[in-house]
Design a protein around this motif. Structure first.
Motif, short mmCIF file in Angstrom:
data_model
loop_
_atom_site.label_atom_id
_atom_site.label_comp_id
_atom_site.label_asym_id
_atom_site.label_seq_id
_atom_site.Cartn_x
_atom_site.Cartn_y
_atom_site.Cartn_z
N ILE A 105 10.61 -8.62 -52.67
CA ILE A 105 10.12 -9.17 -53.95
C ILE A 105 10.84 -8.46 -55.11
O ILE A 105 11.26 -9.09 -56.08
N MET A 106 10.99 -7.14 -54.98
CA MET A 106 11.68 -6.37 -56.03
C MET A 106 13.14 -6.82 -56.13
O MET A 106 13.68 -6.96 -57.23
N ALA A 147 13.38 -0.79 -63.33
CA ALA A 147 12.03 -0.98 -62.76
C ALA A 147 12.04 -0.65 -61.27
O ALA A 147 11.12 0.01 -60.76
N VAL A 148 13.09 -1.09 -60.57
CA VAL A 148 13.18 -0.82 -59.13
C VAL A 148 13.41 0.68 -58.88
O VAL A 148 12.77 1.28 -58.00
N VAL A 149 14.30 1.27 -59.68
CA VAL A 149 14.57 2.72 -59.52
C VAL A 149 13.29 3.52 -59.71
O VAL A 149 13.04 4.49 -58.99
N LEU A 329 2.04 -7.48 -60.22
CA LEU A 329 1.78 -6.08 -60.58
C LEU A 329 3.07 -5.29 -60.78
O LEU A 329 3.15 -4.43 -61.65
N PHE A 330 4.08 -5.62 -59.97
CA PHE A 330 5.36 -4.93 -60.11
C PHE A 330 5.94 -5.18 -61.51
O PHE A 330 6.39 -4.26 -62.18
N GLY A 334 6.35 -2.48 -64.47
CA GLY A 334 7.68 -2.28 -65.07
C GLY A 334 7.59 -2.34 -66.59
O GLY A 334 8.14 -1.49 -67.30
N ALA A 335 6.89 -3.36 -67.09
CA ALA A 335 6.76 -3.53 -68.55
C ALA A 335 6.02 -2.35 -69.17
O ALA A 335 6.42 -1.81 -70.20
N VAL A 336 4.94 -1.94 -68.52
CA VAL A 336 4.11 -0.84 -69.06
C VAL A 336 4.86 0.49 -69.02
O VAL A 336 4.76 1.30 -69.94
#
Lengths: 386, 238
Positions: A105-106, A147-149, A329-330, A334-336
């Motif tokens: 998904i990521m 975000a993934v890192v 949620l991912f 990431g945004a938060v």
């Protein structure tokens, strides 16, 4: 020739045309849900043997991530990939394990950014315009890389996304271990059963039937999503334009909500973020203005997987809902994590600007980035980890 | 965030997603721009002919000019967003016309401001006589033509535009003639400069009004061309 250049505003799309499009959209949505449901059925028929190697390979999170990037870069739609993943996770038998699906998904999130980066290549002829367009396009890439890192190692260590999504999915199922029941599953099954029956007439082999069902289900998902996006874009053209016009002078929060809203409306973050590219190229919006809209689009795109989860049924239906929630949620996490703090927010913007400067000087570098980051590198890494 | 503020933000967001006709919004902004420029021309003329250095009037002219400039940028942005988002080839000519005409209207505002600024050249009253009367007559004609041109443009009145173009060309020639007469007159230099510059500014205003009208009559590629030959070519091909 000879027609004056000015004219009164043209007539709007008639109500009849709008009604026709709305009906078409409902039909396409039904076909999409049939595809997701049929996919689970196909995997159940396929048997464990064929899928074991895939499940084994994707148990390596790094490879799962690469599969997500590569698959999405190829179909150029994270909605397609995430819907397929929902269908695979929710398959009654031979399902894709939830833990394998999370990195995929990521990866899908990263893979989907290739579309607007490609759109920006159209501005290559004008160096300054291209620099602006490429920066606006690649801020999406770098946001998702970052975000993934940040989140993948945390997820591998604590499984916080999966656990949170399971907790939320549990609310859908109700307290006390009640099973999740999709509200429209029966209607969707009624459409899938005749397809299965028709495929069984084509071949007596269970394996062939299974492959045909998986392929036709994936084709249904892909075709339905492409047509939904096209129709939604036409149907809501004026609303999208109004929202984009309004977001130009708005606060980052408004831009983010407009990015989210437009993506939900057209069911495609690629379309939403690609709309920003020519505006960035023309200098109508700055990179800093485009960035929150991009993050909003990232969150908005998760709605497709949630819709796909409506179609799943059976003992693993709740897992289907869970993986759709992981996607949501991912992107929220990431945004938060990235946007509120200026030093963190500036990381993707810094890389996007720098890469755009390099790309403006050397067009070959721009092409090398697109091919390398989204196709070549994931391909080589997948091959090395095979 | 207070409850009222939340409600206001939600309303703002809902309004953003409400469907509106984008071309209509551009038209309305352009009509507003035309109206403001017309007022500017009238106010600029008033200040020049009264030779009044009233600060309040001058500031009002400057404020209005800033408004016109803002509308120019707003319309340009609307055009870019509309063409990028809708990818609608049907709207392309109208959008390109607007892109060109906003510049004309913005220049009209600038010339009106410059007209008022001529007061700064000296406090001496304008020289009474035939030359001043000619200039006043030209001012009246150009203001009247501009007023009618705004209506003609907003209603896409082709016949009205052709008639007005023919009339406007006479005003242009009148300005040119007046400048030559001033050059050969025995006016003292300060007064001659003021009158000549005013005549020149009115000539430019009239020229930009003709550009505006050419948008109603001419196809896109012949925008800003309004000679008799061009008009005959355009109207003959209807």
């Amino acid at each position: 020739m000879g027609e004056p250049a000015t004219r009164p505003p043209h007539a709007l799309e008639t109500r009849w045309q709008i009604a026709r499009r709305a009906v078409l959209l409902l039909v396409l949505l039904y076909v999409f849900l049939m595809g997701v449901n049929g996919l689970g059925g196909g995997l159940r028929l396929l048997g464990g043997g064929l899928l074991d190697s895939f499940f084994h390979a994707t148990s390596n999170p790094f490879l799962g991530l690469i599969v997500g990037i590569l698959g999405t870069s190829l179909v150029q739609s994270s909605s397609v990939t995430t819907s397929l993943i929902v269908g695979m996770v929710a398959a009654p038998e031979n399902a894709l394990p939830l833990a394998n699906a999370v990195p995929m998904i990521m990866g899908a999130n990263i893979g989907t950014t290739v579309t607007n980066t490609m759109v920006s290549l159209a501005h290559m002829r004008q160096r300054e315009e291209f620099r602006r367009a490429f920066a606006v396009a690649t801020c999406h890439d770098f946001f998702n890389f970052l975000a993934v890192v940040l989140l993948l190692p945390l997820e591998l260590a604590f499984g916080f996304l999966q656990h949170s999504a399971e907790a939320v999915a549990g609310l859908f199922a109700g307290a006390g271990g009640w099973a999740y029941h999709s509200p429209i599953e029966r209607a969707v099954r009624a459409g899938v059963e005749p397809v299965q029956a028709a495929l069984s007439l084509l071949s007596g082999s269970r394996q062939v039937q299974a492959v045909l069902l998986v392929v036709s289900s994936a084709a249904m998902i892909y075709a339905a999503l492409v047509l939904i996006v096209r129709n939604m874009r036409r149907l809501l053209r004026r609303q999208v334009e109004g929202a984009v016009q309004g977001a130009l002078g708005g606060s980052p929060l408004v831009s983010m909500l407009v990015g989210l809203g437009v993506t939900v409306m057209v069911q495609s973050s690629s379309i939403a973020t690609s709309l920003l590219v020519p505006l960035g190229a023309a200098g109508v919006i700055s990179l800093a203005q485009a960035f929150p809209a991009t993050i909003g689009a990232n969150i908005g795109t998760t709605v497709t997987a949630l819709i796909a989860a409506l179609a799943v049924s059976g003992p693993r239906a709740q897992e289907g809902v869970t993986i759709a929630l992981v996607h949501l949620l991912f992107n929220l996490a990431g945004a938060v994590l990235i946007y509120p703090l200026k030093p963190v927010r500036n990381i993707p913007l810094f890389f996007a600007k720098r890469l755009a400067e390099v790309a403006a000087r050397s067009r070959l570098a721009a092409l090398a980035y697109v091919v390398g980051a989204f196709y070549l590198l994931p391909g080589i890494l997948a091959w090395l980890n095979r | 965030m207070a409850c009222g503020e939340k409600g206001a933000m939600l309303r703002e967001l809902i309004n953003l997603f409400r469907s509106g006709e984008p071309l209509q919004a551009m038209c309305e902004n352009f009509a507003k721009m035309l109206g403001l420029s017309l007022e500017l021309v009238k106010k600029g003329g008033e200040v020049f002919f009264a030779q009044s250095a009233e600060e309040e009037k001058r500031r009002a002219i400057q404020r209005q000019d800033v408004e016109v400039n803002k509308l120019e940028r707003k319309i340009r942005k609307q055009v870019v967003v509309h063409l990028s988002v809708s990818a609608n080839a049907v709207d392309l000519p109208y959008c390109l016309v607007l892109m060109s005409l906003v510049k004309d209207v913005e220049r009209i505002g600038d010339y009106a401001k410059d007209l008022a600024a001529l007061v700064d050249l000296g406090a001496a009253p304008l020289p009474e006589g035939e030359l001043l009367q000619e200039l006043q007559a030209l001012r009246q004609q150009i203001e009247r033509d501009f007023d009618v041109a705004c209506r003609v443009f907003n209603t896409c009145d082709r016949e009205g535009a052709v008639a007005l173009i023919r009339q406007g060309r006479e005003a242009l020639e009148g300005c040119e003639r007046l400048i030559r007469e001033i050059a050969h007159s025995s006016l003292e230099p300060g007064a001659a400069v003021k009158l000549a510059l005013a005549a020149r500014f009115y000539q430019r205003i009239a020229g930009h009004v003709l550009n505006l009208l050419s948008g109603v009559v001419m196809p896109l590629h012949r925008l800003d061309y309004y000679d008799e030959k061009d008009i005959e070519q355009a109207t003959g091909r209807q």
